[in-house]
Write a protein that holds these residues in place. Structure first.
Motif, PDB file in Angstrom:
ATOM      1  N   TYR A 140      54.702  16.840  81.711  1.00  0.00           N
ATOM      2  CA  TYR A 140      56.112  16.600  82.058  1.00  0.00           C
ATOM      3  C   TYR A 140      56.859  15.802  80.989  1.00  0.00           C
ATOM      4  CZ  TYR A 140      55.298  18.533  86.636  1.00  0.00           C
ATOM      5  OH  TYR A 140      55.021  19.387  87.666  1.00  0.00           O
ATOM      6  N   LEU A 141      56.150  15.448  79.951  1.00  0.00           N
ATOM      7  CA  LEU A 141      56.798  14.625  78.913  1.00  0.00           C
ATOM      8  C   LEU A 141      57.963  15.375  78.286  1.00  0.00           C
ATOM      9  CD1 LEU A 141      54.225  12.698  76.693  1.00  0.00           C
ATOM     10  CD2 LEU A 141      55.564  11.915  78.651  1.00  0.00           C
ATOM     11  N   ASP A 142      59.044  14.694  78.047  1.00  0.00           N
ATOM     12  CA  ASP A 142      60.187  15.258  77.349  1.00  0.00           C
ATOM     13  C   ASP A 142      59.883  15.270  75.845  1.00  0.00           C
ATOM     14  OD1 ASP A 142      60.271  12.373  78.212  1.00  0.00           O
ATOM     15  OD2 ASP A 142      61.479  12.354  76.392  1.00  0.00           O
ATOM     16  N   ASP A 143      60.665  16.051  75.108  1.00  0.00           N
ATOM     17  CA  ASP A 143      60.393  16.193  73.664  1.00  0.00           C
ATOM     18  C   ASP A 143      60.445  14.849  72.939  1.00  0.00           C
ATOM     19  OD1 ASP A 143      59.924  18.799  73.886  1.00  0.00           O
ATOM     20  OD2 ASP A 143      61.917  19.473  73.217  1.00  0.00           O
ATOM     21  N   GLY A 166      60.717  10.666  86.345  1.00  0.00           N
ATOM     22  CA  GLY A 166      61.315  11.004  87.635  1.00  0.00           C
ATOM     23  C   GLY A 166      60.890  12.407  88.066  1.00  0.00           C
ATOM     24  N   ARG A 167      60.943  13.364  87.113  1.00  0.00           N
ATOM     25  CA  ARG A 167      60.543  14.747  87.431  1.00  0.00           C
ATOM     26  C   ARG A 167      59.061  14.797  87.790  1.00  0.00           C
ATOM     27  NH1 ARG A 167      63.880  15.860  83.112  1.00  0.00           N
ATOM     28  NH2 ARG A 167      62.161  16.053  81.633  1.00  0.00           N
ATOM     29  N   TYR A 168      58.285  14.037  87.022  1.00  0.00           N
ATOM     30  CA  TYR A 168      56.843  14.025  87.295  1.00  0.00           C
ATOM     31  C   TYR A 168      56.563  13.395  88.659  1.00  0.00           C
ATOM     32  CZ  TYR A 168      51.944  12.758  87.222  1.00  0.00           C
ATOM     33  OH  TYR A 168      50.630  12.615  87.562  1.00  0.00           O
ATOM     34  N   ARG A 169      57.287  12.318  88.942  1.00  0.00           N
ATOM     35  CA  ARG A 169      57.070  11.622  90.213  1.00  0.00           C
ATOM     36  C   ARG A 169      57.271  12.601  91.382  1.00  0.00           C
ATOM     37  NH1 ARG A 169      60.796   7.729  89.886  1.00  0.00           N
ATOM     38  NH2 ARG A 169      59.484   6.340  88.672  1.00  0.00           N
ATOM     39  N   ALA A 196      45.731  17.194  90.444  1.00  0.00           N
ATOM     40  CA  ALA A 196      47.151  16.807  90.538  1.00  0.00           C
ATOM     41  C   ALA A 196      47.891  17.178  89.251  1.00  0.00           C
ATOM     42  CB  ALA A 196      47.252  15.312  90.779  1.00  0.00           C
ATOM     43  N   PRO A 197      49.212  17.328  89.330  1.00  0.00           N
ATOM     44  CA  PRO A 197      49.970  17.580  88.097  1.00  0.00           C
ATOM     45  C   PRO A 197      49.736  16.461  87.088  1.00  0.00           C
ATOM     46  CG  PRO A 197      51.417  17.510  90.045  1.00  0.00           C
ATOM     47  CD  PRO A 197      50.047  17.198  90.521  1.00  0.00           C
ATOM     48  N   ASN A 211      48.627   5.706  76.477  1.00  0.00           N
ATOM     49  CA  ASN A 211      49.259   6.785  77.241  1.00  0.00           C
ATOM     50  C   ASN A 211      50.757   6.749  76.967  1.00  0.00           C
ATOM     51  OD1 ASN A 211      49.414   8.937  79.011  1.00  0.00           O
ATOM     52  ND2 ASN A 211      49.449   7.663  80.858  1.00  0.00           N
ATOM     53  N   SER A 212      51.433   7.818  77.322  1.00  0.00           N
ATOM     54  CA  SER A 212      52.889   7.788  77.273  1.00  0.00           C
ATOM     55  C   SER A 212      53.415   8.098  78.657  1.00  0.00           C
ATOM     56  CB  SER A 212      53.434   8.813  76.278  1.00  0.00           C
ATOM     57  OG  SER A 212      54.854   8.810  76.352  1.00  0.00           O
ATOM     58  N   LEU A 213      54.325   7.260  79.138  1.00  0.00           N
ATOM     59  CA  LEU A 213      54.918   7.477  80.466  1.00  0.00           C
ATOM     60  C   LEU A 213      56.204   8.287  80.386  1.00  0.00           C
ATOM     61  CD1 LEU A 213      54.496   3.942  82.089  1.00  0.00           C
ATOM     62  CD2 LEU A 213      52.983   5.909  82.252  1.00  0.00           C
ATOM     63  N   GLY A 214      56.641   8.604  79.158  1.00  0.00           N
ATOM     64  CA  GLY A 214      57.867   9.389  79.007  1.00  0.00           C
ATOM     65  C   GLY A 214      59.121   8.579  79.297  1.00  0.00           C
ATOM     66  N   THR A 215      60.250   9.245  79.166  1.00  0.00           N
ATOM     67  CA  THR A 215      61.521   8.588  79.502  1.00  0.00           C
ATOM     68  C   THR A 215      61.625   8.496  81.023  1.00  0.00           C
ATOM     69  OG1 THR A 215      62.591  10.730  79.592  1.00  0.00           O
ATOM     70  CG2 THR A 215      62.740   9.555  77.493  1.00  0.00           C
ATOM     71  N   SER A 216      62.569   7.730  81.514  1.00  0.00           N
ATOM     72  CA  SER A 216      62.638   7.576  82.972  1.00  0.00           C
ATOM     73  C   SER A 216      62.988   8.908  83.647  1.00  0.00           C
ATOM     74  CB  SER A 216      63.601   6.471  83.365  1.00  0.00           C
ATOM     75  OG  SER A 216      64.881   6.781  82.939  1.00  0.00           O
ATOM     76  N   GLU A 217      63.744   9.785  82.943  1.00  0.00           N
ATOM     77  CA  GLU A 217      64.078  11.101  83.531  1.00  0.00           C
ATOM     78  C   GLU A 217      62.812  11.941  83.686  1.00  0.00           C
ATOM     79  OE1 GLU A 217      65.695  10.212  80.460  1.00  0.00           O
ATOM     80  OE2 GLU A 217      67.112   9.072  81.691  1.00  0.00           O
ATOM     81  N   ALA A 218      62.014  11.960  82.587  1.00  0.00           N
ATOM     82  CA  ALA A 218      60.784  12.763  82.626  1.00  0.00           C
ATOM     83  C   ALA A 218      59.849  12.232  83.706  1.00  0.00           C
ATOM     84  CB  ALA A 218      60.095  12.719  81.266  1.00  0.00           C
TER      85      ALA A 218
END
Ligand code: HAM
Length: 429
Positions: free
Chosen positions: A229-232, A176-179, A223-224, A167-174
């Motif tokens: 929500y992953l960033d590029d 954060g938005r997902y959270r 759920a979303p 899986n990919s959890l994305g950057t911490s910003e992404a």
């Protein structure tokens, strides 16, 4: 009568019958890692408690309820390490190993401690072999870590029994938005989710995703999704990893619910799982932790790694009957000597053979004994051959060479020819 002393529950002795398999496993991994250019690091087993709080995360199960924490005589709060990444990052920072963008490819091995409920495959003292790589931020190194484990599964003969989940959890910003989106969604469904998830919603909402609770799982269907929500940057990274795994022919399953129980991950996370061990099926797990070094006071430094659970992999080897036969024999030759003079000659002869036949596993009878009792011990040792030294052999400077398993007659061999003869008995490797 005084109470018999016992080991602590969940902390096991590894008995002499088991250590050959452990050594085979550890040796196989160490050899493999040498082949990929990884270097071993050894950290202490005890660290300041703060290290784990700051890295693993205050509201993880590990930090909240599983750590062995105590005060030492100075009043410092210390903890038996529950995992290796935190201490490895600490050591790398403390010794400047990642300074100036230096790439480090490190591995470690040893006991870890978590106060979990013991069961098959889950212990309070368990052992990991872990790898950590610093200062490489591309998907190529994520792929290398997976490729080398794939090779390990083949070497061990367990490749067909393990599946890679990614899986990919994305950057911490992404993330954060997902959270935020997840919290909003779950808050709207608060009365439909279990108590533990309600608590996690406040402390560590992403962990709600891997709930085992069926009703909460049903709610999560709508759920979303983290992937949306992953960033590029994370998306490109993840695609790069998948392309490499495809090129290497490594099958994987994308598991959008894979979030891991430690807080330091970003982008790639993965687990190797098996259905052959019951509930504790994750044999190896890890991911990328690009923010951790900075969070622990260093310069921004990408990091990625994983750890495998040695007990679980050993269980898997046993379950799949992939224990090489050769490792169960620990003695090649057993020397029996009868009489004081023969014993003395046997001692020097044995030392000479150890000089001349590298790798020879030669056990010399201790405690004297009759013909019968020495042969019994020779047989029990598992040796393939017995060497017999009595007064007659001594006088002729020969030994009786007696095969203990299978075919072959006993024969006399001159001391001068013995080393060459025994070289054929040594198991290679
Ligand atoms: P972890 O998922 O907590 O990750 O543990 C890694 C592996 O250790 C698990 O997949 C499992 O095989 C084994 N393990 C964990 N707990 C137990 C237990 N109680 N009994 C037996 N085996 C266990 C970490 O520890 C991370 N430090 C991995 C990592 C390294 N991530 C990046 N670098």
């Amino acid at each position: 009568m005084s109470k018999t002393l016992q080991a602590i529950r969940g902390m096991n002795d590894i008995l002499p019958e088991q250590t050959p398999l452990w050594r085979y496993f550890e040796g196989t991994v160490a050899g493999l890692l040498d082949g990929y250019g990884y270097r071993q690091i050894r950290m202490p087993i005890v660290e300041f408690t703060d290290l784990f709080k700051r890295s693993i995360g205050e509201v993880t199960d590990i930090v909240e309820k599983e750590m062995y924490t105590f005060e030492d005589r100075n009043g410092d709060s210390l903890t038996l390490r529950p995992e290796g990444t935190a201490a490895c990052v600490r050591a790398v920072l403390e010794h400047g190993l990642s300074g100036g963008g230096q790439v480090q490819k490190l591995w470690y091995m040893g006991p870890m401690f978590r106060h979990e409920r013991p069961q098959k495959g889950r212990y309070r003292q368990f052992h990991q072999i872990g790898l950590e790589v610093f200062n490489l931020d591309g998907p190529d190194i994520d792929a290398e870590l997976i490729v080398l484990t794939w090779r390990l599964w083949k070497l061990l003969g367990i490749r067909d029994a393990v599946t890679l989940e990614l899986n990919s959890l994305g950057t911490s910003e992404a993330r954060g938005r997902y959270r935020e989106a997840l919290v909003e969604f779950l808050t709207a469904h608060l009365d439909q989710i279990d108590e533990d998830s309600q608590r996690r919603l406040k402390t560590n909402p992403l962990r709600v995703l891997d709930t085992k609770h069926p009703e909460t799982q049903a709610v999560l269907v709508n759920a979303p999704k983290l992937a949306d929500y992953l960033d590029d940057e994370s998306r490109v990274h993840f695609e790069g990893l998948k392309a490499r795994l495809d090129a290497a022919g490594i099958p994987y399953v994308i598991n959008p619910k894979l979030v891991r129980g430690l807080d330091y991950y970003s982008k790639t996370v993965f687990e190797w799982v098996t259905d052959k061990l019951g509930a504790q099926g994750t044999v190896c797990a890890g991911g990328r932790y690009d923010g951790l070094v900075e969070q622990m006071g260093g310069k921004p430094t990408p990091g990625v790694g994983f750890a495998m659970g040695i007990e679980r992999l050993i269980l898997l080897l046993e379950t799949l009957e992939q224990v090489p036969e050769s490792i169960s024999r620990q003695v090649d030759v057993y020397l029996c000597a009868f009489g004081e003079q023969a014993e003395l000659a046997g001692l020097t002869l044995a030392e000479r053979l150890r000089d001349e036949v590298p790798g020879l596993r030669l056990m010399v009878n201790a405690g004297a004994g009759s013909f019968k009792s020495q042969f019994k011990k020779a047989d029990k040792s598992g040796a393939l051959h017995a060497l017999i030294l009595g007064d007659d052999e001594l006088a002729q400077q020969v030994v009786g060479f007696k095969p203990l398993r299978g075919q072959g007659e006993q024969q006399n061999i001159a001391w001068s020819a013995l080393a060459d003869h025994l070289a054929t008995c040594v198991v290679q490797g």
